[in-house]
Scaffold this motif. Structure first.
Motif, mmCIF file in Angstrom:
data_model
loop_
_atom_site.group_PDB
_atom_site.id
_atom_site.type_symbol
_atom_site.label_atom_id
_atom_site.label_comp_id
_atom_site.label_asym_id
_atom_site.label_seq_id
_atom_site.Cartn_x
_atom_site.Cartn_y
_atom_site.Cartn_z
ATOM 1 N N LEU A 54 0.829 -1.202 0.000
ATOM 2 C CA LEU A 54 0.000 0.000 0.000
ATOM 3 C C LEU A 54 0.866 1.256 0.000
ATOM 4 C CD1 LEU A 54 -2.858 1.120 0.160
ATOM 5 C CD2 LEU A 54 -2.749 0.925 2.649
ATOM 6 N N THR B 220 -9.303 -8.875 -1.455
ATOM 7 C CA THR B 220 -8.773 -7.919 -0.485
ATOM 8 C C THR B 220 -8.176 -6.699 -1.184
ATOM 9 O OG1 THR B 220 -8.229 -9.772 0.956
ATOM 10 C CG2 THR B 220 -7.207 -7.646 1.475
ATOM 11 N N ILE C 116 -9.260 -2.723 -0.974
ATOM 12 C CA ILE C 116 -8.356 -1.636 -0.559
ATOM 13 C C ILE C 116 -8.363 -0.506 -1.594
ATOM 14 C CG2 ILE C 116 -5.952 -1.006 -0.088
ATOM 15 C CD1 ILE C 116 -5.531 -3.853 0.983
#
Lengths: 219, 257
Positions: A21, A194, A198
């Motif tokens: 991220l 997932t 995000i």
């Protein structure tokens, strides 16, 4: 056969996702800043009235607008070092490709924004005796920026999604890290779900913000 | 009679757009404190000529002098720098058909923009210049309004105030009343007449023949980039010498301005 979803193992790898991220956000911000700066220079070059500047700048914009980002990225990583005779780190090649790809589109947004300002505004500012720099700063830019905000936000959204491509040249962004987790857990379905969540959680507020700006402009 | 000193002196001005001669060897002068009206059909080059005086269009050849400072154009003349052009423009105020107020500034800020951003005056100084001008134009109660709240006539009065804030030596009006309702036309014409009476040198591109006749000193009739006829206002409007001028003026009904 029914698939049993199990996100338990994924959550154990949270720290790996976090690194991804950070790379994704870092590359988005860096390529957006560099891209806007280069895009602005390209726009100024295209409007300079000097063919020696405007033609190459126009060519750069069209080349980067009319080829896929993935191809540009792979080309910058594998072919550019051959052309330049030096090797590029994956992160450098990735930043270069993403920034230039973005710059082409930012340049178009800047151009359209400036062109949307009524000819009379330039005339009135010039007639008062403003120099080109003053005119841009006091009259044109404040009006053009308002019109450019929403398309710029949209382009940053695209820019963030495009960072997913850099996993191809082994930059450890969200997608790359996800692939690592997938091969460790054998749970690619949960991993990609997932990742999608995000991305959505980051981008949804951004697109809503852009819509608000758009509405305020028309409202 | 000795020639009056010229405030605006246009000499041998020519301008082409592509292959079309828009202005063909135009020479005319406006003495200090006088009003010159440019009339003619659309496409005659009158607006282009006016825009050339303020360098919004660059002539191909000839020269323009305003109060002794001269700009020369053509192959032999050096290319003018942006700063020199801006300084030249600052001496001439220009009022447009479409007002062209800055929509992101209030009425007061519009009028302050010249003194502040061109002359480099402080905010307070600029306001001291702007407020009396708004009052003179009857617009002081709109100082804090944004331009899109104003009617056409009000916008044009603000635009005139904005030009006057630069303390220009000459004023150029480019069909300043053409976008206005008939009632508003008279209102703007009376502002222009007041300016003329106060001694402001003007070039006025207009379709208001009665204004040209009653306020201008000289009327110039243009067609196809040429000056067809020029002379004392009353004579050109009421008793034109040239057939083309006569044909053109036949389209207008003239009342008292």
């Amino acid at each position: 056969m029914t698939y049993k979803w199990d996100f338990g193992p994924i959550l154990q790898y949270w720290s790996i996702f976090r690194i991804g991220l950070e790379y994704t956000l870092g590359f988005t911000v860096a390529s957006a800043v560099v891209g806007m700066a280069v895009g602005l220079l390209l726009t100024l070059a295209r409007r300079s009235g000097w063919k020696i500047l405007s033609i190459p700048a126009g060519a750069v914009v069209e080349i980067f607008r009319c080829t896929p980002a993935l191809v540009q990225l792979v080309w910058c990583y594998y072919a550019l070092p051959v052309v330049l005779g030096l090797s590029l780190a994956p992160a450098t090649a990735a930043l270069l490709a993403l920034s230039l790809y973005g710059a082409a589109f930012y340049s178009e947004i800047f151009r359209a924004g400036l062109d949307s300002i009524d000819r009379g505004q330039w005339d009135a500012a010039a007639a008062l005796g403003m120099t080109p720099v003053t005119m841009m700063r006091r009259v044109i830019a404040p009006q053009a920026l308002r019109r450019m905000t929403a398309p710029l936000v949209s382009q940053v959204v695209l820019q963030l999604k495009n960072t997913s491509l850099i996993s191809v040249v082994t930059v450890p962004d969200l997608v790359y890290q996800g692939q690592m987790v997938a091969s460790a857990t054998y749970k690619p379905l949960e991993v990609y779900t997932t990742i999608a969540v995000i991305y959505f959680l980051i981008l949804f507020p951004l697109t809503q913000g852009a819509r608000l700006l758009e509405r305020r402009r028309h409202g | 009679m000795a020639r009056e000193p010229l405030m605006i002196d246009i000499v041998n001005l020519s301008k082409r757009f592509g292959r079309r001669d828009v202005l063909h060897d135009i020479s005319l002068g406006v003495p200090r404190g006088r009003v010159l009206a440019l009339i003619g059909p659309s496409g005659s080059g009158k607006s282009t000529l006016l825009r050339c005086v303020n360098l919004l269009e660059t002539p191909d050849s000839g020269s323009i002098t305003i109060d002794g400072s001269t700009m020369r154009f053509g192959a032999t003349a050096s290319r003018h720098r942006a700063k020199a052009m801006a300084a030249f423009r600052a001496e001439a105020g220009m009022v447009f058909q479409s007002f062209n107020l800055f929509p992101h500034m209030t009425v007061l800020e519009n009028v302050m923009s010249g003194p502040r951003f061109v002359r480099g005056r402080s905010h307070d100084d600029a306001e001291r210049i702007a407020r009396p001008l708004l009052e003179r134009m009857g617009m002081d109660s709109f100082a804090d309004a944004l331009p899109d709240r104003l009617s056409g006539g009000q916008k044009q009065r603000v635009a005139i105030a904005r030009s006057l804030a630069m303390e220009p030596k000459v004023m150029l009006f480019d069909e300043a009343t053409s976008a206005l309702d008939p009632q508003r036309v008279a209102e703007i014409l009376s502002v222009m007449r007041d300016l003329a009476q106060a001694g402001m040198t003007q070039i006025v591109v207009t379709h208001e023949m009665s204004y040209a006749r009653d306020v201008a000193d000289t009327v110039v009739f243009m067609a196809d980039g040429h000056i067809v006829e020029s002379g004392p206002a009353r004579q050109v409007i009421e008793d034109p010498r040239e057939e083309r001028t006569r044909t053109f003026l036949r389209h207008f009904h003239m009342g008292k301005a």
